[in-house]
Design a protein around this motif. Structure first.
Motif, short mmCIF file in Angstrom:
data_model
loop_
_atom_site.label_atom_id
_atom_site.label_comp_id
_atom_site.label_asym_id
_atom_site.label_seq_id
_atom_site.Cartn_x
_atom_site.Cartn_y
_atom_site.Cartn_z
N GLU B 43 1.02 -1.31 0.06
CA GLU B 43 -0.01 -0.05 -0.02
C GLU B 43 0.95 1.03 0.03
N SER B 44 0.42 2.26 -0.84
CA SER B 44 1.33 3.34 -0.81
C SER B 44 1.13 4.43 0.20
N SER B 45 1.83 5.13 0.53
CA SER B 45 1.47 6.07 1.79
C SER B 45 2.40 7.20 1.33
N LEU B 46 2.11 8.35 2.22
CA LEU B 46 2.72 9.61 2.18
C LEU B 46 4.11 9.55 2.94
N THR B 47 5.11 10.11 2.45
CA THR B 47 6.43 10.23 2.97
C THR B 47 6.31 10.79 4.35
N GLN B 48 7.18 10.62 5.36
CA GLN B 48 7.12 11.67 6.63
C GLN B 48 7.13 12.98 6.44
N GLY B 49 7.99 13.61 5.30
CA GLY B 49 8.15 14.85 4.99
C GLY B 49 6.72 15.35 4.58
N GLU B 50 6.20 14.42 3.81
CA GLU B 50 4.48 15.18 3.14
C GLU B 50 3.71 15.27 4.33
N ARG B 51 3.73 14.41 5.13
CA ARG B 51 2.76 14.25 6.28
C ARG B 51 3.30 15.69 7.25
N GLU B 52 4.45 15.84 7.49
CA GLU B 52 4.71 17.07 8.19
C GLU B 52 4.35 18.36 7.46
N LEU B 53 4.30 18.27 6.15
CA LEU B 53 3.71 19.27 5.53
C LEU B 53 2.24 19.92 5.66
N ILE B 54 1.60 18.60 5.91
CA ILE B 54 0.20 18.80 6.07
C ILE B 54 0.07 19.34 7.58
N ALA B 55 0.83 18.84 8.36
CA ALA B 55 0.70 19.54 9.87
C ALA B 55 1.27 20.97 10.00
N ALA B 56 2.09 21.36 9.07
CA ALA B 56 2.67 22.73 9.03
C ALA B 56 1.69 23.55 8.55
N LEU B 57 1.05 23.14 7.29
CA LEU B 57 -0.29 23.82 6.44
C LEU B 57 -1.40 24.26 7.49
N VAL B 58 -1.74 23.09 8.11
CA VAL B 58 -3.07 23.21 8.85
C VAL B 58 -2.73 24.26 10.22
N SER B 59 -1.60 24.23 10.78
CA SER B 59 -1.25 24.87 12.03
C SER B 59 -0.99 26.43 11.35
N SER B 60 -0.39 26.57 10.21
CA SER B 60 -0.27 27.92 9.46
C SER B 60 -1.62 28.57 9.47
N ARG B 61 -2.76 27.61 8.86
CA ARG B 61 -4.01 28.34 8.65
C ARG B 61 -4.71 28.57 9.96
N ASN B 62 -4.47 27.73 10.80
CA ASN B 62 -5.23 28.25 12.29
C ASN B 62 -4.36 29.30 12.99
N CYS B 63 -3.21 29.67 12.25
CA CYS B 63 -2.39 30.75 13.06
C CYS B 63 -1.93 30.32 14.59
N THR B 64 -1.64 29.11 14.60
CA THR B 64 -0.84 28.51 15.91
C THR B 64 0.40 28.66 15.84
N ASN B 65 1.18 29.62 16.22
CA ASN B 65 2.71 29.66 15.87
C ASN B 65 3.63 28.82 16.50
N PHE B 66 3.46 28.11 17.58
CA PHE B 66 3.97 27.25 18.09
C PHE B 66 3.96 25.82 17.20
N CYS B 67 3.00 25.27 16.89
CA CYS B 67 2.95 24.10 15.93
C CYS B 67 3.45 24.47 14.61
N GLU B 68 3.09 25.71 14.09
CA GLU B 68 3.54 25.91 12.62
C GLU B 68 5.25 26.01 12.64
N ALA B 69 5.75 26.68 13.79
CA ALA B 69 7.13 26.35 13.73
C ALA B 69 7.92 25.19 13.92
N ALA B 70 7.21 24.38 14.83
CA ALA B 70 7.86 22.96 15.10
C ALA B 70 7.66 22.17 13.91
#
Lengths: 182, 196
Positions: B43-70
């Motif tokens: 089964e194919s899946s996203l790379t770890q880097g791609e999954r962190e991109l989703i986390a960074a994008l969502v945190s950026s849209r929510n304007c949560t500075n701590f999570c976005e930076a991490a």
């Protein structure tokens, strides 16, 4: 129709936990910890926790979560079960304690934009007797239901329309709690 | 200032995850599975880097500075460059990622707005670009999970350090050790030696 093939015909979050048991396990454990236990100093009852869950789900318009947690809250409130529907239709006039109303206001802010949870509304909840644990648990419950609601709606899971289906779910949630479906 | 007493040496989410261990444990486990787990063979899946991109994008849209930076830092470390995460947060459609990833990032952005905003058309675009059911599922659940984190971190008014060096250390930790609780938690560092 769900956006992905779930290979089962269970409703809502249950269909997702059956589809992916590995993520379903911590999702159900989190629900059990949040809805059937509290921070050591928390004063919230299980019924009140279910009411917060139903309230947040209603603000997010996630019918499955709203109806199932409202049914659990009705079951747990017993003879005072009417308070659940009064809260969901008009929280301002619902016969709730001032403390719970203050916590529901925090829940509303977390749901819409958590950056708007101000020190003023937190202080107001404290003035009505809310403890650190009550404030923590209200914020985490609200944030957690913003996750469940997005998961359930984001994948367009099956939402039963028959109220009787939810009454049975509410009784199960009120008695057995959150047991991962298989 | 957080609304409840939290250890000063544990800013952002880190102090909250020590406040109630019974709720932190399943949150950590879910995060480890979603951001670091492997798909079953075949089964194919996203790379770890791609999954962190989703986390960074969502945190950026929510304007949560701590999570976005991490999570931006974690994505940068996993991708080996800093351009992609920056570009994804600025404009998904012009970012240097595949059409499949653009479509999945749009699904994540819709999930951040609200679950009902995820349209059949948005999912169809991802599928057309080769996304599997597993990838669509994981994208929605990662986006939903980061709404939990962002709201938890902001709703409790936790502290977001402003020194970038903090996120260098945190990014390195979540890339190299993952999301499980270290044995013994995160004890306070010994008080700095003072000259008597």
């Amino acid at each position: 129709m769900p956006h992905i093939q779930l290979n089962n015909d269970a409703p809502g979050i249950r269909s997702l936990a059956i589809y992916r048991p590995d993520t379903g396990k911590p999702l159900y454990e989190l629900a059990q910890a949040l809805l059937r236990a509290g921070s050591p100093d928390s004063t919230l009852t299980d019924a009140e926790r279910e009411l917060i869950a139903a309230y947040v789900s209603s603000l997010n318009c996630t019918n499955f979560c709203q109806n199932s947690h409202a049914a659990a809250a009705r079951y747990l409130y017993g003879e005072q079960g009417d308070v659940v529907d009064q809260t969901l239709s008009d929280v301002g006039h619902a016969p709730l304690s001032t403390k719970l109303k203050a916590l529901l206001l925090i829940a509303e802010h977390v749901t819409h934009d958590a950056r708007t949870v101000s020190s003023g509304i937190v202080a107001a909840a404290r003035a009505e007797g809310a403890t650190d644990g009550d404030i923590h648990d209200t914020v985490l419950l609200s944030a957690t239901f913003c996750m469940y609601n997005r998961y359930v709606d984001g994948l367009a899971t099956l939402t039963p329309t028959d109220p009787a289906a939810y009454a049975a779910m509410g009784e199960r949630m009120g008695t057995l709690g959150y047991v991962q479906p298989t | 200032m957080p609304y409840i007493p939290l250890p000063e040496h544990l800013p952002g989410i880190t102090g909250l995850l020590e406040y109630r261990l019974d709720t932190a444990m399943p949150i950590r486990e879910l995060t480890q599975i979603l951001l670091r787990g492997d798909a079953p063979a075949g089964e194919s899946s996203l790379t770890q880097g791609e999954r962190e991109l989703i986390a960074a994008l969502v945190s950026s849209r929510n304007c949560t500075n701590f999570c976005e930076a991490a999570h931006t830092k974690a994505a940068d470390l996993l991708l080996g460059e800093t351009e992609t995460a920056r570009a994804v947060k600025a404009d998904i459609e012009t970012a240097p990622v595949s059409e499949k990833m653009k479509a999945l990032l749009q699904v994540a952005a819709l999930t951040q707005q609200g679950g009902r905003d995820v349209t059949p058309a948005a999912v169809a675009r991802a599928r057309q670009a080769g996304a599997t059911d597993r990838e669509i599922h994981d994208t929605v659940l990662i986006a939903a999970l980061f709404c939990l984190y962002n709201k938890y971190v902001d709703g409790m008014a936790t502290v977001a350090p402003t020194d970038p060096a903090y996120y260098d250390i945190l990014g390195d930790r979540i890339v190299n050790r993952g999301y499980n609780r270290p044995p013994g938690g995160h004890p306070a560092p010994p008080p700095a030696a003072t000259n008597v």
